[in-house]
Design an enzyme around this catalytic site. Structure first.
Site, short mmCIF file in Angstrom:
data_model
loop_
_atom_site.label_atom_id
_atom_site.label_comp_id
_atom_site.label_asym_id
_atom_site.label_seq_id
_atom_site.Cartn_x
_atom_site.Cartn_y
_atom_site.Cartn_z
N LYS A 43 -1.06 -9.39 2.90
CA LYS A 43 -0.31 -8.89 4.05
C LYS A 43 -1.21 -7.95 4.83
O LYS A 43 -2.01 -7.22 4.22
CB LYS A 43 0.96 -8.16 3.62
CG LYS A 43 1.71 -7.50 4.79
CD LYS A 43 3.11 -7.08 4.44
CE LYS A 43 3.25 -5.72 3.80
NZ LYS A 43 2.71 -4.60 4.59
N ASP A 58 -1.08 -6.16 -0.18
CA ASP A 58 -1.45 -5.54 1.10
C ASP A 58 -2.96 -5.35 1.20
O ASP A 58 -3.59 -4.85 0.25
CB ASP A 58 -0.83 -4.14 1.18
CG ASP A 58 0.37 -4.06 2.09
OD1 ASP A 58 0.49 -4.91 3.00
OD2 ASP A 58 1.18 -3.15 1.90
N ASP A 85 0.83 -1.21 0.00
CA ASP A 85 0.00 0.00 0.00
C ASP A 85 0.87 1.26 0.00
O ASP A 85 0.35 2.38 -0.07
CB ASP A 85 -1.01 -0.01 1.14
CG ASP A 85 -0.35 -0.05 2.50
OD1 ASP A 85 0.90 -0.11 2.57
OD2 ASP A 85 -1.08 -0.04 3.50
N GLU A 120 9.42 -4.08 10.26
CA GLU A 120 9.80 -2.76 9.74
C GLU A 120 10.25 -1.84 10.87
O GLU A 120 9.63 -1.78 11.94
CB GLU A 120 8.60 -2.11 9.01
CG GLU A 120 8.95 -0.71 8.51
CD GLU A 120 7.97 -0.14 7.49
OE1 GLU A 120 7.01 -0.84 7.10
OE2 GLU A 120 8.18 1.01 7.08
O1 KIV Z 1 3.55 -1.09 1.59
C1 KIV Z 1 4.71 -1.48 1.53
O2 KIV Z 1 5.44 -1.23 0.56
C2 KIV Z 1 5.24 -2.26 2.64
C3 KIV Z 1 6.71 -2.51 2.66
C4 KIV Z 1 7.41 -1.30 3.09
C5 KIV Z 1 7.05 -3.68 3.49
O3 KIV Z 1 4.52 -2.62 3.50
#
Ligand code: KIV
Length: 277
Positions: free
Chosen positions: A119, A89, A50, A188
């Site tokens: 995710k 995501d 995201d 993270e």
């Molecule tokens: O949204 C994203 O790109 C992420 C990464 C930074 C792991 O969650």
């Protein structure tokens, strides 16, 4: 992954999980078909993150991107890849209300984008949600430590685990995500020692971003690494190229050519002598 496997089939979430403690997992973000085509041969996992809200749509935070948008970008990345495991995501506002809300959103992503998993951000607060998704056959990549979707309510983009309370919270989150059945987890923005200890303790791969080289894999936002996004560059980003500068040079050369009448040349035109079309 063996070279033979890589050539013949997409890497599965089980293969990612089995790589715990093995050669480091190579992970990157991807939002479009052409970028996926460039990254796919070298990546174990591509995340349709995201972060595209900021990188592609110019929003101030990762909030504000819809489930439909994530599905569309997920489908594009699937069209541009044959090898990497593709994860999408769940965006802010589509999974936090209840495990059932998360399941409905995750089902849409899996069915409409055809990706291999989702995710979501959170730890102990998301344990029941992760468990429900996994019980319904939806592979989940966890995300603990600094949580961009929640950063505003937690005082900004702050490195996690600096004090005892923060350390315990992230450690509890890691254990909860693993116990709930996530096949791997992103860590993270945590202090190095904490990411290292989590990696030692949890039975699934950890994928670090601003975390530790001890993680089982690493992920970066591709546009950060390639110099295509410069609004904000965190300390943990390594620039592997300055493609933004290359784009600027190329566009300037094009503009100069058009203004000077040097483009198009006759070789770019139809119906002129020597043109076979
Ligand atoms: O949204 C994203 O790109 C992420 C990464 C930074 C792991 O969650």
């Amino acid at each position: 992954m063996s070279d033979e496997q890589a050539e013949t089939q997409r890497i599965s979430v089980s293969q990612i999980q089995a790589q715990k403690g093995g050669p480091p997992l190579v992970c990157l973000t991807a939002y479009s078909k052409p970028m996926a085509q460039w990254l796919d041969p070298y990546s174990d996992l591509l995340l349709v993150g995201d972060s595209l809200a900021m990188v592609i749509y110019g929003l101030e935070t990762t909030r504000g991107v819809s489930l439909d948008a994530m599905i569309n970008h997920g489908a594009a990345v699937m069209r541009g890849s044959t090898r990497a495991c593709i994860i999408v995501d769940l965006p802010h506002g589509t999974y936090e209300d209840s495990p059932e809300q998360a399941l409905a959103s995750a089902k849409r992503v899996m069915e409409e984008a055809g990706v291999q998993g989702v995710k979501l951000e959170g730890g102990t607060d998301m344990q029941a949600t992760i468990r429900l998704l996994v019980d319904n056959g939806i592979p989940v990549l966890g995300h603990i430590g600094l949580l961009p979707q929640k950063a505003e309510s937690r005082g900004g983009f702050k490195i996690q685990g600096k004090d005892d309370e923060g350390w315990k919270r992230v450690m509890d989150d890691a254990k909860a995500v693993a116990e709930a059945g996530a096949f791997a987890m992103v860590i993270e923005g945590t202090i190095e020692a904490l990411a290292r200890e989590i990696t030692d303790i949890v039975p699934v791969p950890t994928i670090g971003i601003g975390a530790s080289p001890a993680c089982d894999g690493q992920i970066l936002v591709t546009e950060d690494a390639l110099g295509l996004f410069s609004d904000f560059t965190p300390k943990f980003v390594k620039r592997y190229a300055e493609l933004g500068q290359e784009v600027e040079l190329a566009v300037k050369a094009y503009a100069d050519d058009v203004k000077a009448g040097a483009f198009p040349g006759l070789e770019h035109c139809f119906g002129v002598p020597k043109d076979k079309d």
